[in-house]
Design a protein around this motif. Structure first.
Motif, short mmCIF file in Angstrom:
data_model
loop_
_atom_site.label_atom_id
_atom_site.label_comp_id
_atom_site.label_asym_id
_atom_site.label_seq_id
_atom_site.Cartn_x
_atom_site.Cartn_y
_atom_site.Cartn_z
N GLY A 92 0.79 -1.22 0.00
CA GLY A 92 0.00 0.00 0.00
C GLY A 92 0.82 1.28 0.00
O GLY A 92 0.28 2.36 0.15
N MET A 93 2.12 1.17 -0.21
CA MET A 93 3.01 2.33 -0.21
C MET A 93 3.57 2.55 -1.61
O MET A 93 3.81 1.58 -2.32
CB MET A 93 4.18 2.12 0.76
N PRO A 94 3.82 3.80 -1.97
CA PRO A 94 4.53 4.05 -3.23
C PRO A 94 5.92 3.43 -3.16
O PRO A 94 6.63 3.60 -2.16
CB PRO A 94 4.62 5.57 -3.30
N ALA A 95 6.29 2.70 -4.19
CA ALA A 95 7.59 2.04 -4.21
C ALA A 95 8.13 2.06 -5.64
O ALA A 95 7.39 2.34 -6.60
CB ALA A 95 7.46 0.60 -3.71
N TYR A 96 9.40 1.74 -5.76
CA TYR A 96 10.08 1.79 -7.06
C TYR A 96 10.95 0.55 -7.17
O TYR A 96 11.75 0.26 -6.28
CB TYR A 96 10.88 3.09 -7.17
N ALA A 97 10.76 -0.19 -8.27
CA ALA A 97 11.40 -1.49 -8.42
C ALA A 97 12.30 -1.57 -9.64
O ALA A 97 12.11 -0.84 -10.62
CB ALA A 97 10.32 -2.57 -8.52
N LYS A 101 12.06 -6.24 -8.31
CA LYS A 101 12.40 -6.16 -6.89
C LYS A 101 12.35 -4.71 -6.42
O LYS A 101 12.96 -3.83 -7.03
CB LYS A 101 13.79 -6.73 -6.62
N VAL A 102 11.63 -4.47 -5.33
CA VAL A 102 11.53 -3.12 -4.78
C VAL A 102 12.91 -2.67 -4.31
O VAL A 102 13.60 -3.38 -3.59
CB VAL A 102 10.51 -3.07 -3.62
N VAL A 103 13.28 -1.46 -4.73
CA VAL A 103 14.56 -0.87 -4.35
C VAL A 103 14.34 0.18 -3.26
O VAL A 103 15.08 0.23 -2.28
CB VAL A 103 15.27 -0.24 -5.57
N CYS A 104 13.31 1.02 -3.43
CA CYS A 104 13.03 2.06 -2.44
C CYS A 104 11.53 2.29 -2.33
O CYS A 104 10.78 1.91 -3.22
CB CYS A 104 13.77 3.35 -2.77
N PHE A 105 11.12 2.92 -1.22
CA PHE A 105 9.69 3.11 -0.96
C PHE A 105 9.48 4.33 -0.07
O PHE A 105 10.40 4.77 0.63
CB PHE A 105 9.08 1.87 -0.31
N PHE A 106 8.25 4.83 -0.09
CA PHE A 106 7.86 5.95 0.77
C PHE A 106 6.73 5.49 1.67
O PHE A 106 5.70 5.01 1.20
CB PHE A 106 7.39 7.14 -0.08
N LYS A 107 6.93 5.62 2.97
CA LYS A 107 5.91 5.25 3.95
C LYS A 107 5.42 6.53 4.62
O LYS A 107 6.18 7.20 5.31
CB LYS A 107 6.48 4.29 5.00
N SER A 108 4.17 6.86 4.39
CA SER A 108 3.62 8.08 4.99
C SER A 108 3.50 7.92 6.50
O SER A 108 3.35 6.81 7.01
CB SER A 108 2.25 8.39 4.39
#
Length: 159
Positions: A92-97, A101-108
């Motif tokens: 449920g978080m914006p992420a970038y793969a 494979k997810v490399v980074c993400f933003f958790k509000s």
């Protein structure tokens, strides 16, 4: 001689079983359960081949301020710093793969009711630096200095 009758099953309770019931594990929080449900939905959406960018932008739009503004800005920073990363949602978080494979993400901050948002990296990020390195950063606001640092870290993560 007095004959004793055998005790009935369950007639006595040990102190251990009574204590165990008092210390019952309550399980996952509502936020954790929601994140797991988000992940199940994401897997279904991915199987249909949906556009990850639209999913990320929709998740950012659902956020309240100041998380929404940070999410929009971070999205732009990640896209500019590492165009090879694919936007998608992750729990449920914006992420970038990269390569799935997810490399980074933003958790509000709102997601898990914390006092700050986070920008984090997974083990797929190539940020290794000696025997110890940070994998998440607390964010209260984004200034030019933080934006530059995040951009540099994202570039390094995919190098």
């Amino acid at each position: 001689m007095v004959e004793r009758k055998p005790a009935k099953k369950g007639a006595t309770k040990s102190a251990k079983s009574t204590t165990a019931k008092e210390k019952r594990y309550e399980g996952f929080t509502a936020e954790e359960r929601a994140a797991m449900q988000d992940r199940v939905q994401e897997m279904k959406v991915a199987a249909r081949g949906a556009d990850g960018e639209n999913e990320v932008l929709a998740k950012i739009a659902e956020m309240s301020e100041p998380d929404r503004a940070m999410g929009k800005r971070l999205h732009a920073i990640v896209k500019a710093s590492a165009p090879a990363l694919s936007p998608r949602t992750w729990y449920g978080m914006p992420a970038y793969a990269k390569d799935g494979k997810v490399v980074c993400f933003f958790k509000s901050a709102e997601k898990f009711k914390t006092r700050y948002a986070e920008f984090g990296f997974s083990e797929a990020a190539k940020l290794d630096e000696g025997g110890m390195w940070p994998v998440a950063f607390a964010l209260k606001k984004l200034t030019a200095a933080e934006e530059a640092r995040i951009g540099a870290l994202v570039k390094k993560a995919v190098s």
